[in-house]
Motif scaffolding. Structure first.
Motif, PDB file in Angstrom:
ATOM      1  N   UNK A 104       0.861  -1.189   0.000  1.00  0.00           N
ATOM      2  CA  UNK A 104       0.000   0.000   0.000  1.00  0.00           C
ATOM      3  C   UNK A 104       0.883   1.219   0.000  1.00  0.00           C
ATOM      4  N   UNK A 105       0.497   2.121  -0.749  1.00  0.00           N
ATOM      5  CA  UNK A 105       1.245   3.361  -0.793  1.00  0.00           C
ATOM      6  C   UNK A 105       0.390   4.434  -0.180  1.00  0.00           C
ATOM      7  N   UNK A 106       1.034   5.148   0.720  1.00  0.00           N
ATOM      8  CA  UNK A 106       0.325   6.254   1.360  1.00  0.00           C
ATOM      9  C   UNK A 106       0.475   7.463   0.471  1.00  0.00           C
ATOM     10  N   UNK A 107      -0.467   8.301   0.559  1.00  0.00           N
ATOM     11  CA  UNK A 107      -0.278   9.554  -0.164  1.00  0.00           C
ATOM     12  C   UNK A 107       0.964  10.243   0.385  1.00  0.00           C
ATOM     13  N   UNK A 108       1.641  11.013  -0.363  1.00  0.00           N
ATOM     14  CA  UNK A 108       2.881  11.682   0.035  1.00  0.00           C
ATOM     15  C   UNK A 108       2.694  12.487   1.300  1.00  0.00           C
ATOM     16  N   UNK A 109       1.583  13.156   1.444  1.00  0.00           N
ATOM     17  CA  UNK A 109       1.350  13.956   2.656  1.00  0.00           C
ATOM     18  C   UNK A 109       1.316  13.061   3.891  1.00  0.00           C
ATOM     19  N   UNK A 110       0.679  11.883   3.779  1.00  0.00           N
ATOM     20  CA  UNK A 110       0.582  10.959   4.910  1.00  0.00           C
ATOM     21  C   UNK A 110       1.950  10.443   5.308  1.00  0.00           C
ATOM     22  N   UNK A 111       2.815  10.108   4.337  1.00  0.00           N
ATOM     23  CA  UNK A 111       4.152   9.601   4.637  1.00  0.00           C
ATOM     24  C   UNK A 111       4.989  10.677   5.300  1.00  0.00           C
ATOM     25  N   UNK A 112       4.889  11.877   4.830  1.00  0.00           N
ATOM     26  CA  UNK A 112       5.653  12.975   5.447  1.00  0.00           C
ATOM     27  C   UNK A 112       5.174  13.213   6.866  1.00  0.00           C
ATOM     28  N   UNK A 113       3.874  13.109   7.054  1.00  0.00           N
ATOM     29  CA  UNK A 113       3.313  13.322   8.390  1.00  0.00           C
ATOM     30  C   UNK A 113       3.830  12.225   9.331  1.00  0.00           C
ATOM     31  N   UNK A 114       3.819  10.963   8.909  1.00  0.00           N
ATOM     32  CA  UNK A 114       4.319   9.857   9.733  1.00  0.00           C
ATOM     33  C   UNK A 114       5.811  10.026  10.011  1.00  0.00           C
ATOM     34  N   UNK A 115       6.567  10.417   9.017  1.00  0.00           N
ATOM     35  CA  UNK A 115       7.994  10.630   9.192  1.00  0.00           C
ATOM     36  C   UNK A 115       8.238  11.736  10.211  1.00  0.00           C
ATOM     37  N   UNK A 116       7.466  12.811  10.125  1.00  0.00           N
ATOM     38  CA  UNK A 116       7.604  13.917  11.083  1.00  0.00           C
ATOM     39  C   UNK A 116       7.306  13.456  12.502  1.00  0.00           C
ATOM     40  N   UNK A 117       6.267  12.638  12.666  1.00  0.00           N
ATOM     41  CA  UNK A 117       5.913  12.119  13.995  1.00  0.00           C
ATOM     42  C   UNK A 117       7.035  11.222  14.529  1.00  0.00           C
ATOM     43  N   UNK A 118       7.558  10.376  13.660  1.00  0.00           N
ATOM     44  CA  UNK A 118       8.648   9.488  14.085  1.00  0.00           C
ATOM     45  C   UNK A 118       9.893  10.286  14.463  1.00  0.00           C
ATOM     46  N   UNK A 119      10.201  11.301  13.685  1.00  0.00           N
ATOM     47  CA  UNK A 119      11.373  12.128  13.995  1.00  0.00           C
ATOM     48  C   UNK A 119      11.189  12.867  15.322  1.00  0.00           C
TER      49      UNK A 119
END
Length: 129
Positions: free
Chosen positions: A8-23
């Motif tokens: 499954x591919x997340x929309x780019x905004x969702x991936x950036x949001x998850x990456x930001x939360x993880x960071x």
């Protein structure tokens, strides 16, 4: 044939949001890791610290035992001295009583001699008259 499902591919905004939360979680996780490491080190050192405390307490106990032995020796010496002084005091009381008896005997003898002298003088006076 089974065809694997496409990831499954997340929309780019969702991936950036998850990456930001993880960071954002990284500093908190690093802090937790440091705390766990510090706690682990404390637990490793605890037996050594307890052993050192035990040795300090044992040394204090030995010191106290030595002091108690010294105090007991001093008490025994003082009791012995007190008994000697009591014995000496009794000897002195007896010597004083003996001296007082001797003094009374001497006073009685002096009184007797004075009476004899007075009688002698009186008799001499009577003879000379």
């Amino acid at each position: 044939a089974v065809v694997p499902a496409a990831p499954q591919r997340l929309p780019a905004d969702g991936a950036e949001q998850q990456l930001g939360e993880l960071l954002r979680e990284v500093p908190r996780l690093k802090d937790q890791a440091r705390q766990l490491e510090a706690t682990s080190e404390e637990l490793r050192q605890a037996p050594a610290a307890e052993q050192q405390e035990k040795q300090v307490l044992e040394a204090k106990v030995q010191g106290m035992q030595g002091e108690m032995e010294n105090l007991a020796r001093t008490v025994r010496e003082n009791v012995a001295r007190a008994q000697q002084l009591e014995s000496s005091g009794e000897e002195l009381r007896q010597a004083l009583a003996t001296e007082q008896q001797e003094k009374q005997a001497l006073v009685a003898k002096v009184d007797s001699m004075q009476m004899e002298m007075a009688n002698f003088v009186r008799q001499s006076d009577d003879r000379t008259r």
